[in-house]
Design a protein around this motif. Structure first.
Motif, mmCIF file in Angstrom:
data_model
loop_
_atom_site.group_PDB
_atom_site.id
_atom_site.type_symbol
_atom_site.label_atom_id
_atom_site.label_comp_id
_atom_site.label_asym_id
_atom_site.label_seq_id
_atom_site.Cartn_x
_atom_site.Cartn_y
_atom_site.Cartn_z
ATOM 1 N N ASP A 43 0.841 -1.204 0.000
ATOM 2 C CA ASP A 43 0.000 0.000 0.000
ATOM 3 C C ASP A 43 0.876 1.253 0.000
ATOM 4 O O ASP A 43 0.625 2.199 -0.762
ATOM 5 N N ILE A 44 1.922 1.268 0.841
ATOM 6 C CA ILE A 44 2.833 2.417 0.855
ATOM 7 C C ILE A 44 3.600 2.480 -0.459
ATOM 8 O O ILE A 44 3.799 3.564 -1.033
ATOM 9 N N TYR A 45 4.030 1.331 -0.942
ATOM 10 C CA TYR A 45 4.739 1.245 -2.224
ATOM 11 C C TYR A 45 3.883 1.852 -3.333
ATOM 12 O O TYR A 45 4.338 2.695 -4.119
ATOM 13 N N ALA A 46 2.601 1.465 -3.394
ATOM 14 C CA ALA A 46 1.700 1.983 -4.423
ATOM 15 C C ALA A 46 1.487 3.483 -4.271
ATOM 16 O O ALA A 46 1.470 4.228 -5.263
ATOM 17 N N ASP A 47 1.327 3.936 -3.019
ATOM 18 C CA ASP A 47 1.144 5.374 -2.783
ATOM 19 C C ASP A 47 2.374 6.162 -3.246
ATOM 20 O O ASP A 47 2.254 7.245 -3.813
ATOM 21 N N GLY A 48 3.559 5.601 -2.980
ATOM 22 C CA GLY A 48 4.795 6.270 -3.392
ATOM 23 C C GLY A 48 4.902 6.383 -4.899
ATOM 24 O O GLY A 48 5.236 7.455 -5.440
ATOM 25 N N GLU A 49 4.597 5.297 -5.592
ATOM 26 C CA GLU A 49 4.646 5.350 -7.059
ATOM 27 C C GLU A 49 3.616 6.330 -7.616
ATOM 28 O O GLU A 49 3.868 7.039 -8.588
ATOM 29 N N ALA A 50 2.435 6.373 -6.969
ATOM 30 C CA ALA A 50 1.365 7.234 -7.462
ATOM 31 C C ALA A 50 1.666 8.719 -7.275
ATOM 32 O O ALA A 50 1.030 9.566 -7.909
ATOM 33 N N LEU A 51 2.633 9.045 -6.429
ATOM 34 C CA LEU A 51 3.030 10.442 -6.261
ATOM 35 C C LEU A 51 3.916 10.923 -7.403
ATOM 36 O O LEU A 51 4.126 12.126 -7.578
ATOM 37 N N LEU A 52 4.448 9.990 -8.176
ATOM 38 C CA LEU A 52 5.349 10.336 -9.270
ATOM 39 C C LEU A 52 4.578 10.487 -10.576
ATOM 40 O O LEU A 52 3.828 9.591 -10.973
ATOM 41 N N ARG A 83 0.107 8.483 -13.771
ATOM 42 C CA ARG A 83 0.724 8.021 -12.532
ATOM 43 C C ARG A 83 0.752 6.494 -12.577
ATOM 44 O O ARG A 83 -0.237 5.871 -12.992
ATOM 45 N N PRO A 84 1.840 5.853 -12.170
ATOM 46 C CA PRO A 84 1.882 4.388 -12.187
ATOM 47 C C PRO A 84 0.778 3.788 -11.323
ATOM 48 O O PRO A 84 0.434 4.324 -10.269
ATOM 49 N N GLY A 85 0.225 2.685 -11.798
ATOM 50 C CA GLY A 85 -0.794 1.976 -11.026
ATOM 51 C C GLY A 85 -0.176 1.149 -9.909
ATOM 52 O O GLY A 85 1.044 1.017 -9.800
ATOM 53 N N LYS A 86 -1.035 0.578 -9.080
ATOM 54 C CA LYS A 86 -0.553 -0.219 -7.949
ATOM 55 C C LYS A 86 0.188 -1.453 -8.455
ATOM 56 O O LYS A 86 -0.319 -2.182 -9.319
ATOM 57 N N PRO A 87 1.401 -1.717 -7.942
ATOM 58 C CA PRO A 87 2.144 -2.911 -8.362
ATOM 59 C C PRO A 87 1.382 -4.190 -7.992
ATOM 60 O O PRO A 87 0.911 -4.331 -6.860
ATOM 61 N N GLN A 88 1.264 -5.083 -8.943
ATOM 62 C CA GLN A 88 0.614 -6.378 -8.721
ATOM 63 C C GLN A 88 1.504 -7.471 -9.314
ATOM 64 O O GLN A 88 1.366 -7.834 -10.473
#
Length: 375
Positions: free
Chosen positions: A227-236, A360-365
C-alpha cells in the motif's frame, strides 16, 4: 573465451537518475569485447524509451518491456529473453528495471531461479545510487528530496541490494565519499558497498567481475508494504513523448536539446516539482545512427549532454522521458510550453508532438512473489 552453459542474468536496479543505462552500456561493451553475446532488456511504465533508443544506437540487441515493471510483467520478461535468444542466443542478459520499482528479489530473481533455474544463472542484485541524491536523503547535506512515501521505495531498493553501487563517485571524492559509504553500510549492513564512475570507468572492473561470476544467495526476501509502495509510485508523474523536428535551414541539435532541457527544468522548479529524471534523445533522420542524449537528474543539476551530434541537422525525432514528483498534467503542460518557447529561438524550426502519454503508475501487482529461497 569459454561460453557459459547457462545464460547469465544480471539485473542493475536503482532509483531514477542513478545512471543505470550508462552502466548497462559499459558492461555490455566489456562483455562483447570478451567475446560474449549480450542481450539487453529495458523496462518502463510507459513506451517510447530514451534508454532503448540510446542502447540500440550503440548496436546492442535490445528488447523493451513497456506498461509496467518486471515484477508485474514477469511473463513479458521471459518472452523478451526468448526473443533475444531466438535472434542472437545471448550468453548474458542484462536487464534494467523501472527506476521506481522495488521487491525485485522476491518477484523477479527468485521466480527465475525456481522456474527457469536450468536456463539461467542469477547474478547478485546491484542497486545504483546517485551520491548527491543519497547525501540529501540520508541527511548528510542539505537539498531537495522527495516526500516520505517516495523515499520508502528508495530505501527498499537499497534494503534488498546485494551490491549498493555509488555511481558518479567523482562528485563526492574524499571525505564526503567515505561518509556516504559509512552511512550506507550502517543503514544496509547486508549489502557490499562499492563506489564507481561510469563516466571515467573507475571501479567498474571490480564491480563487473563480481556480478559476472558470483551467484545470488538465497534467504528470506524483505517485507514490503504494497500500500505504501503503491502510494509512493502514485506520487510520481510520468511523461513520455516523441516530437518530430523539421527546419528549412540546418540547426544545432545539441544546442536545441540542452536549451529544451534547461527550460523544462526551470519550469518544473518554478512549480516546486522535484525532478527524479528528465532525459531526452535527438536522432537525425539522416545519418548513420548518430544520437544526442541529455539528462537532468536533480532540480539543481545542470543539463548534461552525454552524447552529442557531430553535425547540424534539418530533420529528426526527439524522445522525451520525464519523471518527477508532480501531477502528470503538470508535466504535459511543461513540455508544451518548453517546446513552444525553445522552438521559437531556432529560426524556421517546426516542432510537432507526434505521441504523448502522461500518467501516474498503477498499484504494483506482481505476477509471482516467492518469499524464501534456499541456497
Amino acid at each position: 573465451m569459454n561460453h557459459p552453459t547457462k545464460a547469465r542474468y544480471i539485473m542493475i536496479g536503482g532509483f531514477l537518475g542513478a545512471g543505470k543505462t550508462t552502466c548497462v552500456a559499459k558492461l555490455a561493451r566489456q562483455l562483447t569485447a570478451e567475446g560474449l553475446k549480450v542481450g539487453l532488456i529495458t523496462n518502463d511504465q510507459g513506451s517510447e524509451l530514451v534508454d532503448t533508443a540510446m542502447l540500440r544506437s550503440r548496436g546492442f540487441a535490445t528488447e523493451e518491456i513497456p506498461g509496467g515493471c518486471f515484477c508485474c510483467r514477469f511473463n513479458s520478461l521471459v518472452d523478451a529473453a526468448n526473443n533475444l535468444t531466438t535472434k542472437n542466443q545471448p550468453d548474458v542478459f542484462i536487464t534494467e528495471p523501472v527506476g521506481s520499482c522495488t521487491d525485485l528479489v522476491a518477484t523477479v530473481t527468485y521466480p527465475l531461479r525456481r522456474m527457469y533455474g536450468d536456463d539461467f544463472s542469477i547474478a547478485p542484485l546491484s542497486v545504483l545510487v546517485d551520491p548527491i541524491r543519497a547525501q540529501r536523503i540520508f541527511g548528510l547535506v542539505e537539498g531537495g528530496k522527495f516526500s516520505e512515501k517516495v523515499l520508502y521505495i528508495y530505501r527498499k531498493q537499497l534494503e534488498e541490494a546485494d551490491f549498493i553501487v555509488i555511481n558518479k563517485r567523482e562528485l563526492v571524492e574524499g571525505a564526503p565519499l567515505g561518509e556516504l559509504e559509512a552511512k550506507l553500510s550502517a543503514e544496509f549492513p547486508k549489502a557490499k558497498i562499492l563506489a564507481v564512475s561510469a563516466r571515467s570507468g573507475a571501479g567498474l572492473v571490480d564491480w563487473f567481475a563480481r556480478i559476472t561470476t558470483a551467484e545470488q544467495m538465497g534467504g528470506e526476501a524483505m517485507a514490503v508494504n504494497y500500500d505504501i509502495y503503491a502510494d509512493g509510485e502514485a506520487l510520481l508523474g510520468w511523461l513520455n513523448c516523441t516530437v518530430a523536428l523539421e527546419a528549412a535551414e540546418a540547426f544545432d541539435g545539441n544546442a536545441l536539446l540542452q536549451s529544451l532541457a534547461l527550460r523544462m527544468q526551470q519550469l518544473l522548479n518554478a512549480q516546486e516539482a522535484e525532478v527524479a529524471h528528465l532525459k531526452m534523445t535527438l536522432s537525425p533522420n539522416e545519418g548513420l545512427g548518430d544520437i544526442a542524449v541529455v539528462n537532468v537528474v536533480r532540480n539543481d543539476f545542470v543539463p548534461e549532454l552525454s552524447l552529442q551530434l557531430p553535425d547540424s541537422i534539418r530533420r529528426g525525432q526527439l524522445i522525451i522521458n520525464c519523471r518527477a514528483e508532480a501531477a502528470p498534467e503538470t508535466l504535459l503542460a511543461t513540455v508544451h510550453r518548453a517546446l513552444s518557447e525553445t522552438g521559437a529561438r531556432f529560426p524556421s524550426l517546426a516542432l510537432k508532438l507526434e505521441h504523448s502519454e502522461h500518467f501516474r503508475p498503477g498499484k504494483p501487482q506482481p505476477t509471482h512473489r516467492i518469499e524464501s529461497m534456499a541456497d
